[in-house]
Scaffold this motif. Structure first.
Motif, PDB file in Angstrom:
ATOM      1  N   CYS A  50       0.841  -1.211   0.000  1.00 34.32           N
ATOM      2  CA  CYS A  50       0.000   0.000   0.000  1.00 34.32           C
ATOM      3  C   CYS A  50       0.873   1.257   0.000  1.00 34.32           C
ATOM      4  O   CYS A  50       1.909   1.309   0.655  1.00 34.32           O
ATOM      5  N   LEU A  59      -6.827  -0.145   1.415  1.00 35.21           N
ATOM      6  CA  LEU A  59      -7.814  -0.901   0.623  1.00 35.21           C
ATOM      7  C   LEU A  59      -8.434  -0.053  -0.490  1.00 35.21           C
ATOM      8  O   LEU A  59      -9.445  -0.426  -1.087  1.00 35.21           O
ATOM      9  N   CYS A  64      -3.562  -1.761  -3.363  1.00 35.90           N
ATOM     10  CA  CYS A  64      -4.533  -2.500  -2.550  1.00 35.90           C
ATOM     11  C   CYS A  64      -5.602  -3.152  -3.437  1.00 35.90           C
ATOM     12  O   CYS A  64      -5.949  -4.318  -3.250  1.00 35.90           O
TER      13      CYS A  64
HETATM   14 ZN   LIG Z   1      -3.538   1.062  -0.227  1.00 38.67          ZN
END
Ligand SMILES: [Zn+2]
Length: 288
Positions: A50, A59, A64
């Motif tokens: 990340c 995320l 991600c």
């Molecule tokens: Zn990320």
């Protein structure tokens, strides 16, 4: 596409995020226990790759998303669909691949989804790469029971035990580690000694003692960070602050070293009583 947002709420995810965000995620992790192993491994892989500014993994970023979609070129599932156990060729190919620098990400992450498929020969081929492979490599082992891995591999890894709800398992000995840390922050030598004797009498196993030392080491590492004004995992904040007040930075470093040394002792076939006795003496020496 696995949805990691639910897993991201778990206690384990918080631990991984705290370590990943400060670049302190161990390069070799074992995820053991009966649930969420694959989610935990993917989440950790995302933690390595990340590129978000704040908490990692986010995320949301390209890395991600690619990881969750299973299309990140540097997050590699080591698989051998043709065989029940991974063939030596597959493991050797992985070992060669490890020396090719990552494509898009900062790290190259190898995921072993089921360590039961890694036989002893496979693990012996892997060992040197896990021990002293290129610094950009990370290895994530998923196993229902970490005993599927040789002691030589396990001793290089940090084990994270998952419970049936994706939270920490009962046996990571965090409660005992917290007690040890509380008695270090507030108690006296006698209360610490009786706690350690109690552990011995409870027939604590060698692996459990190792987990306790590791858990306490992580808390003390957070205490050191607290002294430098850094943010730590929320579940450790209170105890880390208490330890940080009681012990100087230099003492905390010695304490962290000592816990690391004793965790490694537990990887070998030493008696719990002897280990605890030695630890108790050295612990008091450092606190003096
Ligand atoms: Zn990320």
């Amino acid at each position: 596409m696995p949805d990691l947002t639910a897993f991201a709420q778990s206690h384990i995810a918080a631990r991984l995020r705290a370590a990943a965000s400060r670049g302190a995620l161990s390069h070799a992790l074992i995820f053991s226990g009966d649930a969420a192993r694959a989610d935990a491994a993917l989440y950790a892989a995302a933690g390595f790759e990340c590129v978000a500014e704040g908490d990692r993994p986010c995320l949301q970023c390209t890395h991600c998303r690619k990881i969750m979609a299973g299309i990140h070129p540097d997050v590699i599932f080591v698989r051998d669909p043709e065989h029940k156990e991974l063939s030596a060729d597959v493991v050797r190919a992985m070992r060669r691949d490890a020396f090719i620098r990552p494509n898009e990400g900062e790290r190259k992450v190898y995921i072993f989804e089921d360590c039961a498929a890694l036989n002893e020969r496979d693990q012996n081929i892997l060992l040197k790469t896990v021990e002293e492979g290129p610094p950009y490599c990370a290895f994530l082992f998923c196993a229902e029971n970490s005993a599927a891995l040789l002691q030589t591999i396990r001793s290089r890894c940090v084990e994270i035990k998952l419970g049936s709800d994706g939270t920490s398992g009962q046996d990571d000995r965090r409660d005992d580690a917290l007690t040890l840390c509380r008695l270090t922050a507030k108690g006296n030598a006698a209360s610490r000694a009786s706690f350690l004797v109690g552990l011995e009498n409870s027939r604590c196993k060698r692996e459990e003692l190792g987990a306790l030392f590791e858990s306490a080491r992580l808390i003390c590492a957070d205490a050191l960070l607290t002294r430098y004004g850094a943010e730590v995992a929320p579940e450790n904040a209170e105890i880390a602050a208490a330890l940080g007040q009681r012990l100087s930075g230099e003492r905390l470093m010695r304490v962290i070293d000592l816990l690391g040394t004793y965790r490694r002792h537990c990887d070998y076939n030493v008696g719990v009583g002897v280990t605890l006795g030695g630890f108790a003496a050295e612990w008091e020496e450092v606190l003096k």
